[in-house]
Structures are given as structure tokens and as C-alpha cells.
Write an enzyme that holds these catalytic residues in place. Sequence first.
Site, PDB file in Angstrom:
ATOM      1  N   TYR A  29       0.860  -1.186   0.000  1.00  0.00           N
ATOM      2  CA  TYR A  29       0.000   0.000   0.000  1.00  0.00           C
ATOM      3  C   TYR A  29       0.895   1.234   0.000  1.00  0.00           C
ATOM      4  O   TYR A  29       0.837   2.094   0.874  1.00  0.00           O
ATOM      5  CB  TYR A  29      -0.974  -0.004   1.180  1.00  0.00           C
ATOM      6  CG  TYR A  29      -2.235   0.767   0.849  1.00  0.00           C
ATOM      7  CD1 TYR A  29      -3.126   0.263  -0.100  1.00  0.00           C
ATOM      8  CD2 TYR A  29      -2.515   1.984   1.434  1.00  0.00           C
ATOM      9  CE1 TYR A  29      -4.261   0.966  -0.450  1.00  0.00           C
ATOM     10  CE2 TYR A  29      -3.649   2.697   1.090  1.00  0.00           C
ATOM     11  CZ  TYR A  29      -4.515   2.174   0.144  1.00  0.00           C
ATOM     12  OH  TYR A  29      -5.639   2.886  -0.199  1.00  0.00           O
ATOM     13  N   HIS A  34       7.482   5.390   1.208  1.00  0.00           N
ATOM     14  CA  HIS A  34       8.148   4.177   0.725  1.00  0.00           C
ATOM     15  C   HIS A  34       9.003   4.487  -0.509  1.00  0.00           C
ATOM     16  O   HIS A  34      10.117   3.995  -0.655  1.00  0.00           O
ATOM     17  CB  HIS A  34       7.118   3.128   0.299  1.00  0.00           C
ATOM     18  CG  HIS A  34       6.203   2.649   1.379  1.00  0.00           C
ATOM     19  ND1 HIS A  34       4.866   2.966   1.407  1.00  0.00           N
ATOM     20  CD2 HIS A  34       6.419   1.867   2.468  1.00  0.00           C
ATOM     21  CE1 HIS A  34       4.293   2.399   2.451  1.00  0.00           C
ATOM     22  NE2 HIS A  34       5.219   1.725   3.121  1.00  0.00           N
ATOM     23  N   ASP A 147       9.745   5.122  11.510  1.00  0.00           N
ATOM     24  CA  ASP A 147       9.715   4.092  12.547  1.00  0.00           C
ATOM     25  C   ASP A 147      11.101   4.060  13.197  1.00  0.00           C
ATOM     26  O   ASP A 147      11.877   3.117  13.024  1.00  0.00           O
ATOM     27  CB  ASP A 147       9.353   2.747  11.928  1.00  0.00           C
ATOM     28  CG  ASP A 147       7.995   2.806  11.240  1.00  0.00           C
ATOM     29  OD1 ASP A 147       6.982   2.801  11.953  1.00  0.00           O
ATOM     30  OD2 ASP A 147       7.948   2.916  10.003  1.00  0.00           O
ATOM     31  N   VAL A 173       8.883  11.456   5.139  1.00  0.00           N
ATOM     32  CA  VAL A 173       8.191  12.196   4.081  1.00  0.00           C
ATOM     33  C   VAL A 173       6.807  12.576   4.599  1.00  0.00           C
ATOM     34  O   VAL A 173       6.107  11.740   5.192  1.00  0.00           O
ATOM     35  CB  VAL A 173       8.077  11.351   2.790  1.00  0.00           C
ATOM     36  CG1 VAL A 173       7.295  12.094   1.715  1.00  0.00           C
ATOM     37  CG2 VAL A 173       9.466  10.973   2.292  1.00  0.00           C
ATOM     38  N   SER A 183       0.554   4.277   5.540  1.00  0.00           N
ATOM     39  CA  SER A 183      -0.521   3.492   4.912  1.00  0.00           C
ATOM     40  C   SER A 183      -1.786   3.567   5.757  1.00  0.00           C
ATOM     41  O   SER A 183      -2.896   3.474   5.245  1.00  0.00           O
ATOM     42  CB  SER A 183      -0.086   2.033   4.757  1.00  0.00           C
ATOM     43  OG  SER A 183       1.156   1.962   4.088  1.00  0.00           O
TER      44      SER A 183
HETATM   45  P1  AMP Z   1       5.702  -0.165   6.183  1.00  0.00           P
HETATM   46  O1  AMP Z   1       5.172  -0.571   4.844  1.00  0.00           O
HETATM   47  O2  AMP Z   1       4.784   0.704   6.961  1.00  0.00           O
HETATM   48  O3  AMP Z   1       6.248  -1.337   6.967  1.00  0.00           O
HETATM   49  O4  AMP Z   1       6.968   0.752   5.889  1.00  0.00           O
HETATM   50  C1  AMP Z   1       8.048   0.297   5.113  1.00  0.00           C
HETATM   51  C2  AMP Z   1       9.211   1.241   5.273  1.00  0.00           C
HETATM   52  O5  AMP Z   1       8.839   2.553   4.844  1.00  0.00           O
HETATM   53  C3  AMP Z   1       9.670   1.378   6.742  1.00  0.00           C
HETATM   54  O6  AMP Z   1      11.081   1.397   6.784  1.00  0.00           O
HETATM   55  C4  AMP Z   1       9.075   2.701   7.146  1.00  0.00           C
HETATM   56  O7  AMP Z   1       9.785   3.345   8.182  1.00  0.00           O
HETATM   57  C5  AMP Z   1       9.174   3.480   5.856  1.00  0.00           C
HETATM   58  N1  AMP Z   1       8.209   4.599   5.863  1.00  0.00           N
HETATM   59  C6  AMP Z   1       6.890   4.534   6.187  1.00  0.00           C
HETATM   60  N2  AMP Z   1       6.338   5.763   6.157  1.00  0.00           N
HETATM   61  C7  AMP Z   1       7.333   6.624   5.824  1.00  0.00           C
HETATM   62  C8  AMP Z   1       7.400   8.039   5.642  1.00  0.00           C
HETATM   63  N3  AMP Z   1       6.334   8.827   5.812  1.00  0.00           N
HETATM   64  N4  AMP Z   1       8.592   8.589   5.314  1.00  0.00           N
HETATM   65  C9  AMP Z   1       9.691   7.794   5.150  1.00  0.00           C
HETATM   66  N5  AMP Z   1       9.693   6.460   5.308  1.00  0.00           N
HETATM   67  C10 AMP Z   1       8.530   5.880   5.643  1.00  0.00           C
END
Ligand code: AMP
Length: 298
Positions: A29, A34, A147, A173, A183
Site C-alpha cells: 500500500y 516508501h 519508525d 516524508v 498506509s
Molecule cells: P511499512 O510498509 O509501513 O512497513 O513501511 C516500510 C518502510 O517505509 C519502513 O522502513 C518505514 O519506516 C518506511 N516509511 C513509512 N512511512 C514513511 C514516511 N512517511 N517517510 C519515510 N519512510 C517511511
Amino acid sequence: MQILNSIPELHLARRLMTGSVGLVPTMGYLHAGHMSLVDYARRENDLVIATIFVNPTQFSENEDLTTYPTDLPRDFSMLESAGVDFVFVPTPEMMYPRSFQTYVTVEQVSQGLEGAQRNGHFRGVTTVVAKLFNLTQPNIAYFGQKDAQQVVVIRRMVEDLNFPLKIAVCPIVREPDGLALSSRNIYLNPEERSAAVVLYNTIQTVNSHYFAGERHPNRLLEIANDVIKAEPLAQMSYASLSDPITLYDLDMPTEDPMLFSLAVQIGKPRLLDNCILPLSLNTRDGVTAVLGVDEKAR
Ligand code: AMP
């Protein structure tokens, strides 16, 4: 872009890869947060592998595993346009067959902050990330500052278990109004979406007091609490000023960098945000130096 739907397919593809490999693990998503990880990986490696896996072991029973948003066709087209070479999309049964019984636990740094709210969360994260590291054997793995505790926990695991790779940390971001992309923002109704700007407002308010010279963690937390309390739709889960390496709560003023983290429930989702103080450190190099560098290299 090659879509790899099974572990044998990934093994075969990996054996044929030459040059440096950047890994971007995600739960899909996808959004611009990402994609910023993907863009860094694209620039810094010969090949990029993205993974999409909603990892069941990092969700606890009362969480949104079964309703977690997904849109694989859209994700694939975003990854392909960004120049990703391979996307690995395993099923839970492939990653956790019935015989599965090995977990990776990072002890101290996974206990506070999110770890204190989400039982077993980081054990699930480190287990799946260790598996993804073994499966994809990257030179550099990309994670988001969004995170921040996850980065600290994974970096600890990489050092402790001698994974032969580097962790790259990428800044948060945000939407134009400052809300960190996530997401789970899709769960917010319009009224909650407007209220959600309170997280960024809190960060800005805390930062302006820090900039004006306030260094006492307790005083900065009082300021944060006041901003959150003023938003009726926001329910504070925690606000913390911690040492960015140990994640221990700070209780004394310091000139060293501090990690300010915030978790706030607004409607259904718990929203996370954070910054490093001073704010000038919230760049790619700054967050990598503060959160992502081997302690021995300091
Ligand atoms: P997730 O799909 O939520 O597990 O996120 C995958 C990766 O994207 C993780 O390393 C998150 O920290 C990173 N991520 C999620 N949201 C953001 C954002 N707003 N800015 C930068 N990286 C992000």
C-alpha cells in the site's frame, strides 16, 4: 521488473544477480514515503529488491492484520516506474510454514516506546527482517526514520548477529500540512485527518522551545502534552524524549541529540511521528549518523 512469488524463485534470481543490491522491505500500500526509500536505493545500488509482505508476527491480536490496506497492482506499477528490478511477494505460509519455530529477539531497545504498547511487535519485525536479509542478501537495507525505534532495533540486530550489510535511514516524508505519510492514514475520516496535524504541530512547538534554549526533557514533554491535549480528537499514547541509541528516557538536560517520539490515537489508527533534536539533524546524513551507524564506528 521481475515479480518473485516464491522463495525458490527468489533464490534463483539472487544467484544470478551481480553488483550491489539495495533492499527496501515494505508491507505494501505504497506511498511517497516508501518511494523515497526506493529512490535512495535506486541511486546507490546496481540492483534494487523491494519486498511486500504484511507480516503477521508483528501484529498483536487486537490489531489490524486482517484489514491492513493492500493494492498490489498499484504497488507494482509504482515500483516498476521507480526502476525497481525485483519485487518479492511471499505469502505468510511461505514465510512461516507449520514447522516454523525460530524467532529473533532484540532485548533492551525493543522494550520501551512502541514495544511497551505492542506486545511482541519487535520480535515479529526482527524475525521477518532477519529472514528477508538472509533471503535477499543486500549490501544496503533501507528503512524510514518514521519508525525510528524499528531502525534502532534492527541496527542492534545487524551488529549483534553480524549481518554483512549497511542500514540506510531515510528522513520522514510528509503531507503538505506536515502529517507523516502512512498506509494507515487511510483509516482517518476527514475530521480526524484535519486533527492529525496535531502531531506535526507538537513537533514544531517542541522544536521551537528547544531552539529557544529549553533543554529539560520534562519541560519539553509538558509542552508536547499541552499541544496534544488541546486537540479533542487526539488521545496521547505516549510522548518521549529518549537517548537515540539506548532509547532510555532522558530525565536531565543535555546538549547531545535527543529523539522526540510521539504516538497519538486519532479515531481508529495510532499515528506515530518523531524528530531528532536539534531539527538540523533530520536529514538523510543526520538521521543515518544518529540512528543508523554502528556504535563502534562512533
Ligand atoms: P511499512 O510498509 O509501513 O512497513 O513501511 C516500510 C518502510 O517505509 C519502513 O522502513 C518505514 O519506516 C518506511 N516509511 C513509512 N512511512 C514513511 C514516511 N512517511 N517517510 C519515510 N519512510 C517511511
